[in-house]
Structure formats: structure tokens, C-alpha cells
Design an enzyme around this catalytic site. Structure first.
Site, PDB file in Angstrom:
ATOM      1  N   ASP A  61     -19.242 -30.060  39.664  1.00 12.54           N
ATOM      2  CA  ASP A  61     -19.683 -28.709  39.338  1.00 12.54           C
ATOM      3  C   ASP A  61     -19.694 -27.840  40.589  1.00 12.54           C
ATOM      4  O   ASP A  61     -20.587 -27.955  41.428  1.00 12.54           O
ATOM      5  CB  ASP A  61     -21.069 -28.736  38.701  1.00 12.54           C
ATOM      6  CG  ASP A  61     -21.519 -27.371  38.212  1.00 12.54           C
ATOM      7  OD1 ASP A  61     -20.663 -26.473  38.115  1.00 12.54           O
ATOM      8  OD2 ASP A  61     -22.717 -27.212  37.926  1.00 12.54           O
ATOM      9  N   ASP A  66     -14.987 -21.555  38.898  1.00 11.57           N
ATOM     10  CA  ASP A  66     -16.092 -22.423  38.487  1.00 11.57           C
ATOM     11  C   ASP A  66     -15.559 -23.580  37.655  1.00 11.57           C
ATOM     12  O   ASP A  66     -15.043 -23.382  36.559  1.00 11.57           O
ATOM     13  CB  ASP A  66     -17.114 -21.608  37.696  1.00 11.57           C
ATOM     14  CG  ASP A  66     -18.256 -22.466  37.173  1.00 11.57           C
ATOM     15  OD1 ASP A  66     -18.475 -23.559  37.728  1.00 11.57           O
ATOM     16  OD2 ASP A  66     -18.928 -22.041  36.222  1.00 11.57           O
TER      17      ASP A  66
END
Length: 426
Positions: free
Chosen positions: A106, A327
Site C-alpha cells: 500500500d 496509489d
């Protein structure tokens, strides 16, 4: 040293992120295993959009060095499928004796955390065909809890990454609570323990290495984190905070404060996560936007079939409410209305006569019996510094039955771009 920048390279359908957070880059990159989860059933595009909308609407993306001895290296494996709701994860070895934990990659958060024993709401099995483990600090001879009096906890308190109550004693554990936009969350306390890895040295020799790092020990989970279909042992944050593993290993002189991230979108999937800078002749560079909590790029224009679209450039400006970010936790690519509408119009105008345009549940779709690559135009994204990234039709379309729908979608408030093989340096 180059100014803060990102390198872009053409790739397949999936996210790729790479970041140099600061400091010197290494000549020999480190590869970290990436695996993409493949649940047993397909999920419509609207489900993917809802998942991304929840992530970004309610969740704030968490937000002269020492000589580097080498770079950290982990083996790579995994698979990918753009039609499934999946996630990319890797393995980390923690504790003594060492145990292996599966953690999601992440780039939108900072902290490495794993589920600990005992844990309320934590899954005990996973639909990803992996064996879940629970970290137990009492069973590791090298583990220690981080107290509220620790300087690292004090620093984390200033950025909201830690929790200590005024009534807590100095020896009370340094806690944390992370809440996500879909209502899921996790809480626990910080521990320090040994992480094991291979290190690639300057002479290209590999050595077994270890370092003491601070990470989260979660004893409570809620919401979607309780579900077993996509369960993993935790999350591996690659943000810019001092408590990110990347920052910690750099401060210890173990590896560069650098990572390069590429997730393959082919049927075999997998990818690479490099603790170091990728050196590749085909890479071009674009600067990062400085002083941002996310990895922001400057998208200047978009072209379809070589023709730049009439998009107001102010839509691409970076502010507190908009900007182009990379992201790895966002499934789709998003554009604001002012960029999305011209893009769709240009695609519809350029498709071959055999393609039929339809709208399905508010999404522009196309019905075709021919080859996607021969029936649809290419698109090009132009970034500051002259960097251009060509996107093939298979990269901006999702096939659903006999139709294909746009992967580039209207977002909630910001331009969110997922690119494929990027090397970002600060």
C-alpha cells in the site's frame, strides 16, 4: 542528484508505483515479492468504483543520510487479472523464531502492521489460498513493546500515527487506530522486533541480513478487514513517514530510502518492488510535486490518436482537494468530469464503424466482435518535463461479456491516476 521525479514506462493493465523517498539511490535494486489475489468470482466495474470511492472519500492517505550498506531483496511471484477484485501482497519475516506474514502492498499508507494474538475480529482463514499467521510478541525473544515515552512514539503522535492518552503512564504501550472510508479499521500497539531479508551488496553478492524495525501489532479489526475472502496478515505501508519500513531501514544504513514498484497486469501477473532505483534505458522522468502527503505527479494533458484533448489545464493543478496521485490501493483510473467527458467523446469518435456505443449503469461501454487493439485508439498522458506515457486500449478498457467499458472513470473530487511502471524519486 536529480530533482524529485518519477520515471514512467509503458506496461500492462495494473498499477505500478515506485518511489525514492530521499537520500542516495543504490546501483543494485532489490526485488520484493508481489502477489495478486484472485478471488473465485468476477466483480463488475461499479463495485470497483465503490471500493475506490470509499477509500478516498473517507480515508486520508496516511501520511545528509547514513551510508547505505546494500539494498533489500525479496523473491517475486504472483498473478493478476483485471476483471477480479484482487490485491497485491508480499511476504515479510518477523520475530525470533522468524515467521512469514502476507501483507498487502500500500503506497497510500505509511505503517507496516500485522494481526497479533489475541485479536478481535481478525480472520483465521483466507480465500486467497494462503495460511494466515498471528504475531505474538510474547513468543519472540527479540520483541519489545514501544512505550509512550519512546521518542518514536512521540514523533508518531504529532502526525496522528499513534495514540497515547494523557492519563497513560510513560510505560504504557504506544497505540494506534487506523480507520478507512468504508468503515473498516484496525487498532493495536507498536512493537519493535527483527525483520529478516536478503541484502544485495555493492559487489552484487547477496547476504542474509536482519534489522530491528518498529511495526504495528493489531489486536482488533472491523468492517471489511474481518472478511475472509481477501484476508491477509496485514498491510505494508510505503509512505513517507519516519515509521515506514523504508525510512527505518534507510536510517539504519541497511538500504536506500528508495523503492520502485511495478505490478504486472498480464494473466501471469506478479511484479516487482525494488528497494533501490531501477536503471532501465526506456524510463523517462517527471518531477514529483513537493511537500505533498501523497505521491503526486503533474499531469499536463491527454491525447487520443495523437490529438490533444480540449481540457482546462487548471483541472490538473495540485491542491488540497485535487491532483494526480499514484496509489497501489486504488483499483481503477479516475479523471474529473472536465477531463473524463472529452476523453470519452474522443474515444467514441475514433472507434471503428463496427463498434456500437452503449451506456450501461451510467458507464460508457462499447460492443464489438473485433480485436480491441484494432478497434480502439491509443491514448497518451503527458507529464511535466516532457514525459509521455502511451496507453493501449487494453489498458483503459475492461471487458465485461461481449462489451468493453472504460477503465478511466469519473471520480469523487480529485484526479487519481494509476500508472504501470513508475520509478519515483524525491
Amino acid at each position: 542528484m536529480r530533482p524529485p521525479e518519477a520515471a514512467l514506462a509503458a506496461a500492462l493493465v495494473a498499477v505500478a508505483v515506485a518511489a525514492l523517498l530521499g537520500g542516495a539511490a543504490a546501483a543494485f535494486p532489490a526485488a520484493l515479492t508481489l502477489e495478486r489475489a484472485l478471488p473465485h468470482r468476477g466483480v463488475p466495474a461499479e463495485h470497483l468504483r465503490e471500493r475506490d470511492r470509499a477509500r478516498h472519500k473517507g480515508r486520508g492517505l496516511l501520511g545528509g543520510g547514513p551510508a547505505v550498506a546494500g539494498v533489500v531483496d525479496f523473491p517475486v511471484e504472483g498473478s493478476a487479472n483485471p476483471y477480479m477484485v484482487g490485491l497485491y501482497f508480499t511476504r515479510v519475516k518477523l520475530g525470533n523464531p522468524a515467521k512469514e506474514y502476507f501483507v498487502q502492498i500500500d503506497t497510500g499508507s505509511d505503517i507496516l502492521w500485522v494481526a497479533c494474538s489475541p485479536c478481535t475480529g481478525c480472520p483465521t482463514s483466507s480465500g486467497l489460498n494462503i495460511q494466515l499467521e498471528f504475531f505474538n510478541p510474547d513468543s519472540s525473544s527479540t520483541s519489545s513493546r514501544i512505550p509512550c515515552s519512546d521518542d518514536r512514539c512521540t514523533a508518531a503522535l504529532q502526525t496522528g500515527e499513534a495514540l497515547c492518552q494523557p492519563s497513560d503512564s510513560p510505560s504504557s504501550p504506544c497505540g494506534y487506530t487506523f480507520t478507512y472510508g468504508d468503515g473498516s479499521g484496525t487498532s493495536g500497539y507498536y512493537v519493535s522486533d527483527t525483520m529478516y531479508f536478503d541484502t544485495v551488496m555493492g559487489n552484487e553478492q547477496t547476504a542474509n541480513s536482519s534489522a530491528s524495525v518498529v511495526f504495528g501489532c493489531s489486536n482488533s479489526q472491523s468492517g471489511d478487514l474481518m472478511k475472509t475472502d481477501r484476508a491477509v496478515d496485514g498491510i505494508f505501508g510505503f509512505g513517507q513517514h519516519e515509521l515506514s519500513v523504508i525510512s527505518q531501514l534507510y536510517s539504519l544504513g541497511v538500504s536506500p530510502k528508495t523503492f520502485s514498484h511495478c505490478l504486472k497486469g498480464s494473466d501471469n501477473g506478479g511484479g516487482i518492488l525494488v528497494l533501490g532505483e531501477i536503471v532501465e534505458p526506456g524510463l523517462v522522468f517527471t518531477p514529483l510535486v513537493p511537500s505533498q502527503p501523497h505521491y503526486n505527479l503533474i499531469l499536463e494533458s491527454i491525447a487520443v490518436s495523437g490529438q490533444k484533448l480540449p481540457i482546462d489545464t487548471s483541472l490538473f493543478a495540485t491542491s488540497n482537494t485535487q491532483g494526480t496521485i499514484v496509489d497501489s490501493g486504488t483499483t481503477l483510473v479516475y479523471l474529473v468530469d472536465g477531463a473524463y467527458d472529452p476523453f470519452i467523446s474522443a474515444i467514441a469518435a475514433a472507434v471503428s464503424p463496427s463498434v456500437r456505443s452503449v451506456v450501461s449503469k451510467g458507464t460508457q461501454c462499447f460492443i464489438t466482435s473485433g480485436s480491441v487493439d484494432s478497434s480502439f485508439p491509443t491514448a497518451t498522458l503527458y507529464f511535466k518535463g516532457g514525459a509521455a506515457m502511451t496507453v493501449k486500449p487494453e489498458n483503459y478498457l475492461l471487458q465485461q461479456g461481449t462489451s468493453v467499458c472504460q477503465v478511466l472513470n469519473k471520480p469523487f473530487d480529485a484526479i487519481i491516476a494509476k500508472f504501470l511502471c513508475n520509478c519515483v524519486s524525491r
